[in-house]
Design a protein around this motif. Sequence first.
Motif, PDB file in Angstrom:
ATOM      1  N   ARG A   1      44.550  -1.165  14.209  1.00 15.20           N
ATOM      2  CA  ARG A   1      43.882  -0.327  13.208  1.00 15.20           C
ATOM      3  C   ARG A   1      44.410  -0.546  11.790  1.00 15.20           C
ATOM      4  O   ARG A   1      44.010   0.167  10.860  1.00 15.20           O
ATOM      5  CB  ARG A   1      43.945   1.165  13.587  1.00 15.20           C
TER       6      ARG A   1
ATOM      7  N   ALA B   1      35.961   1.485  18.673  1.00 13.99           N
ATOM      8  CA  ALA B   1      37.393   1.756  18.780  1.00 13.99           C
ATOM      9  C   ALA B   1      37.690   2.745  19.904  1.00 13.99           C
ATOM     10  O   ALA B   1      38.706   2.623  20.598  1.00 13.99           O
ATOM     11  CB  ALA B   1      37.919   2.295  17.455  1.00 13.99           C
ATOM     12  N   GLU B   2      36.814   3.730  20.106  1.00 17.64           N
ATOM     13  CA  GLU B   2      37.007   4.697  21.188  1.00 17.64           C
ATOM     14  C   GLU B   2      36.981   4.028  22.553  1.00 17.64           C
ATOM     15  O   GLU B   2      37.636   4.484  23.494  1.00 17.64           O
ATOM     16  CB  GLU B   2      35.924   5.774  21.121  1.00 17.64           C
TER      17      GLU B   2
ATOM     18  N   ALA C   1      31.458   2.457   9.325  1.00 22.96           N
ATOM     19  CA  ALA C   1      32.612   3.108   9.944  1.00 22.96           C
ATOM     20  C   ALA C   1      32.231   3.819  11.234  1.00 22.96           C
ATOM     21  O   ALA C   1      33.031   3.885  12.172  1.00 22.96           O
ATOM     22  CB  ALA C   1      33.229   4.100   8.959  1.00 22.96           C
ATOM     23  N   ARG C   2      31.013   4.348  11.320  1.00 18.10           N
ATOM     24  CA  ARG C   2      30.590   5.072  12.535  1.00 18.10           C
ATOM     25  C   ARG C   2      30.561   4.141  13.745  1.00 18.10           C
ATOM     26  O   ARG C   2      31.071   4.485  14.814  1.00 18.10           O
ATOM     27  CB  ARG C   2      29.218   5.702  12.314  1.00 18.10           C
ATOM     28  N   HIS C   3      29.962   2.967  13.585  1.00 17.82           N
ATOM     29  CA  HIS C   3      29.916   2.046  14.715  1.00 17.82           C
ATOM     30  C   HIS C   3      31.304   1.507  15.043  1.00 17.82           C
ATOM     31  O   HIS C   3      31.620   1.252  16.221  1.00 17.82           O
ATOM     32  CB  HIS C   3      28.949   0.899  14.410  1.00 17.82           C
ATOM     33  N   TRP C   4      32.136   1.328  14.025  1.00 14.41           N
ATOM     34  CA  TRP C   4      33.511   0.910  14.299  1.00 14.41           C
ATOM     35  C   TRP C   4      34.222   1.958  15.143  1.00 14.41           C
ATOM     36  O   TRP C   4      34.920   1.623  16.099  1.00 14.41           O
ATOM     37  CB  TRP C   4      34.265   0.691  12.982  1.00 14.41           C
ATOM     38  N   GLU C   5      34.040   3.235  14.828  1.00 13.20           N
ATOM     39  CA  GLU C   5      34.697   4.296  15.580  1.00 13.20           C
ATOM     40  C   GLU C   5      34.235   4.325  17.038  1.00 13.20           C
ATOM     41  O   GLU C   5      35.037   4.543  17.946  1.00 13.20           O
ATOM     42  CB  GLU C   5      34.427   5.649  14.923  1.00 13.20           C
TER      43      GLU C   5
ATOM     44  N   HIS D   1      33.211  -2.139   7.902  1.00  7.65           N
ATOM     45  CA  HIS D   1      34.573  -1.711   8.236  1.00  7.65           C
ATOM     46  C   HIS D   1      35.234  -2.784   9.088  1.00  7.65           C
ATOM     47  O   HIS D   1      34.609  -3.342   9.997  1.00  7.65           O
ATOM     48  CB  HIS D   1      34.535  -0.385   8.996  1.00  7.65           C
TER      49      HIS D   1
END
Length: 276
Positions: free
Chosen positions: A233, A258-259, A251-255, A227
């Motif tokens: 974004r 991003a948090e 995508a999980r690690h990107w989220e 991702h």
Amino acid sequence: MSLTENVAALMRRVAAHEVMPRFRTLATDEIAEKSPGEVVTTADRESEQRLSEGLEALGLGARIVGEEAASRDPALLDRVGEGLVWLVDPLDGTANFAAGHGPFGMMVALVEDGVPLAGWMLDPQSGRLCHAERGKGAWCDGARVNARTSGSARPVAALATQFMSTAWRERVHASARRRFAQVPIPRCAAESYPRLVFGSNDVALFQRILPWDHAPGVLFLTEAGGHATHWNRAPYRVGGEGAGLLVAADARHWEVAAELLLVPGGALIDMETRAA
């Protein structure tokens, strides 16, 4: 041969004839400073010339924008997001190369209206060739690849913050330490992106996003299932208005990243707003 095979063969020839013979053999007058803290070598210049000639001979009618040509004529970047363009980084990781160690690489991308269509990243030392085609997948040395995470309890992050102010850099790293184990960057985008796909790193951050450094890698990563977005974004686009890049193996690690970094008041968005 197919376009993919032609470009790969060209890159291997140029690496064999222009890059590797100069590795650890550069004379003092073959290394110069092209901007404060940034060096260029004879290998960069000769490789870009040979690559440009070879890409032109493929007959696609695409403009060629190389790193060294753009350093001499910055106007080449004015319309880099328009039409069909070859992006060329003849020697990514030049500082490593000039110092006599790796990693360093060679990067080529074919881009249309700012969207990467195909990308190639060659490691001249090992011969590893990473390649991707938009909508068709990613390969390494001819084998299809899918991105995998490190599996570490604390995901691994490599954050390229060297171009930030001291205060900004310290805030980004402090935020990231809450969830990630941080490792040194390789100072070579042609190595950074494979590390995300092959399970060495889970997240990477870039502030400076020169197109030849990232178009091949972003395509390789995303086609492998990773991702990547600009800090706002938005999807990555060559020549677009998006700043920076936050990229991850999935995508999980990107989220998670991003948090920490991309929310209002986060280390990137808040400091970027202050700097504007």
